[in-house]
Design a protein around this motif. Structure first.
Motif, PDB file in Angstrom:
ATOM      1  N   PHE A 235       0.303  -0.977  -0.024  1.00  0.00           N
ATOM      2  CA  PHE A 235      -0.054  -0.043   0.333  1.00  0.00           C
ATOM      3  C   PHE A 235       0.718   1.127  -0.015  1.00  0.00           C
ATOM      4  O   PHE A 235       0.990   2.113  -1.032  1.00  0.00           O
ATOM      5  N   PHE A 236       2.316   1.208   1.054  1.00  0.00           N
ATOM      6  CA  PHE A 236       2.878   2.666   1.465  1.00  0.00           C
ATOM      7  C   PHE A 236       3.580   2.883  -0.377  1.00  0.00           C
ATOM      8  O   PHE A 236       4.114   3.910  -0.896  1.00  0.00           O
ATOM      9  N   ARG A 237       3.948   1.434  -1.179  1.00  0.00           N
ATOM     10  CA  ARG A 237       4.873   1.204  -2.324  1.00  0.00           C
ATOM     11  C   ARG A 237       4.090   2.184  -3.337  1.00  0.00           C
ATOM     12  O   ARG A 237       4.252   3.363  -3.676  1.00  0.00           O
ATOM     13  N   TYR A 238       2.851   1.408  -4.085  1.00  0.00           N
ATOM     14  CA  TYR A 238       1.914   2.133  -4.768  1.00  0.00           C
ATOM     15  C   TYR A 238       1.733   3.501  -4.357  1.00  0.00           C
ATOM     16  O   TYR A 238       1.247   4.364  -5.168  1.00  0.00           O
ATOM     17  N   SER A 239       1.629   3.367  -3.107  1.00  0.00           N
ATOM     18  CA  SER A 239       0.313   5.845  -2.780  1.00  0.00           C
ATOM     19  C   SER A 239       1.767   6.204  -3.430  1.00  0.00           C
ATOM     20  O   SER A 239       1.575   7.823  -3.758  1.00  0.00           O
TER      21      SER A 239
END
Length: 261
Positions: A235-239
């Motif tokens: 989630f953090f990576r793609y956000s």
């Protein structure tokens, strides 16, 4: 045949002594540090390692290739500071070097999380290419998730590495944050984009893959935490990738349209 062990470090005083003790059978140990502020370098020198320090951090792949270029042995074993080589694996390494039947070897890795050995969740056997004839393999230039690329098909080595990746949840969250930033920047540099739906979809699929497909539920409560943490990392990576697409400079512009209250 001689063996060089290569290790890259930064602030690994907690791990480095045990790591070096586990590879004391090697003919040469190279430690390439990227600016530790703790006792990592002093401990490594006291253990007989050849220590060099770089003024910059180019990413995991390039830094490991730098360490590889310092090695002089016929064979190279690359390990991380939070890994250990048990006696059984050490004996396997000595045997294959003496026989020299292959140029590269995969090694299984058994990792601990929350005081539990993780046997599922995609964490076991977690084969990694770590032993190779010098000149027959190099690391990719990836900033994160680098891997060794060998010129020939690797064989599988008997025995396994022991891995202690996280001291606690705070260390895990810190690592997830750092890796997600590096991965997002790498994807952005390659022209990759995503959407809000993509952010959610990647996170959801990561949880499904780890907890159900890779049977993380068999690792108990620790398996559930690992699956949720991995989903959070996705989630953090793609956000971060999403916002890099909107703000390539990496920061949001200051909002001066509304006066401070």
């Amino acid at each position: 045949m001689t063996l060089s062990v290569i290790i890259i470090t930064k602030n690994e005083a907690r791990h480095i002594a045990a790591c070096l003790d586990s590879v004391s059978f090697a003919d040469e140990i190279i430690v390439l540090d990227s600016g530790s502020t703790d006792a990592t370098c002093d401990i490594a020198r006291a253990k007989g390692a050849k220590v060099s320090v770089t003024p910059d951090w180019p990413g995991f792949g390039p830094q490991k290739n730098r360490a590889l270029d310092l090695a002089t042995g016929d064979w190279v074993l690359s390990i991380d500071a939070d890994e250990r080589v048990p006696p059984a694996l050490a004996e396997s390494i000595r045997q294959v070097i003496a026989q020299s039947e292959n140029d590269a070897y995969l090694v299984a890795r058994l990792s601990s999380f929350g005081g539990r050995w993780i046997r599922h969740s995609g964490w076991w056997p977690d084969h990694v290419l770590r032993l190779f004839r010098r000149g027959a393999a190099r690391f990719t230039d990836a900033a994160v998730h680098e891997k060794v690329v060998a010129q020939t098909k690797p064989a599988v080595l008997s025995g396994h590495l022991v891995h202690y990746p996280y001291a606690d949840m705070e260390a895990m969250v810190t690592k997830v944050n750092r890796y997600s930033t590096d991965a997002a920047r790498m994807m952005h540099a390659r022209g990759k984009k995503t959407s809000v739906a993509g952010i959610v979809g990647h996170a959801f699929w990561t949880f499904i893959r780890i907890y159900f497909i890779r049977r993380g539920f068999l690792d108990g409560k620790e398996g559930l935490i690992l699956a949720l943490t991995a989903a959070s990392g996705s989630f953090f990576r793609y956000s971060k990738l999403y916002f890099l697409g909107r703000h390539p400079q990496g920061r949001w512009p200051d909002d001066t349209s509304h006066p401070s209250k």
